[in-house]
Design an enzyme around this catalytic site. Sequence first.
Site, PDB file in Angstrom:
ATOM      1  CD  GLU A 162      -1.187 -11.233  14.560  1.00 28.22           C
ATOM      2  OE1 GLU A 162      -2.062 -11.387  15.411  1.00 28.22           O
ATOM      3  OE2 GLU A 162      -1.322 -10.492  13.559  1.00 28.22           O
TER       4      GLU A 162
ATOM      5  NE  ARG B 227      -4.197  -1.970   1.750  1.00 23.46           N
ATOM      6  CZ  ARG B 227      -4.216  -3.129   2.393  1.00 23.46           C
ATOM      7  NH1 ARG B 227      -3.279  -3.408   3.287  1.00 23.46           N
ATOM      8  NH2 ARG B 227      -5.152  -4.011   2.152  1.00 23.46           N
TER       9      ARG B 227
END
Length: 182
Positions: free
Chosen positions: A108, A71
Amino acid sequence: EMTDAETKIDEFLKGKIQSYPNFPKPGIIFRDVFPIFRDPVALEMLFTKILRHIHSTFLNSIDVIVGLDSRGFLFGPTLSMRLGCSFVPIRKKGKLPGEVVSTDYSKEYGKDGFEIQKDSVKSGDRVVVIDDLLATGGTLEAACQLLKSVGAKVQQCVVVIELDEIKGRDNVSAPVHSFFHY
């Protein structure tokens, strides 16, 4: 201190950011910046806001805007054109041709890697890193370490959205500026 007009613009833009509960997994609220891109007026307002911040903070002293995969690529080229500096992407491993410098970082769900083309940033270049969102700070810090390894000076990391509860800015070695807090 913000003017009434700036406050209204912020409220308008924040109203465009959509929230998706339990995405990508239960307990996570996904904050989606893409609705701003569907509205050309909102997009222009956001770019103006980011440009005003970078210009007023650093005047003409930025050499490179670095956008993070993926992004950050939506913001970086336009910002660099308007600021009169170069744009350089930091990509996920295996996506860039030529000689690259790499770093690994923990996410994560395991490890990931970032790369930058070795000759894209010169030692001493003053850099602003742009991305859409700051959560844990892992990707931003990986980018900072990668840029430091090629001799760049990270002036600031700029993000549109910051998830304050996660305290990701504490994990980033460069100053962080965010526009919208959740």
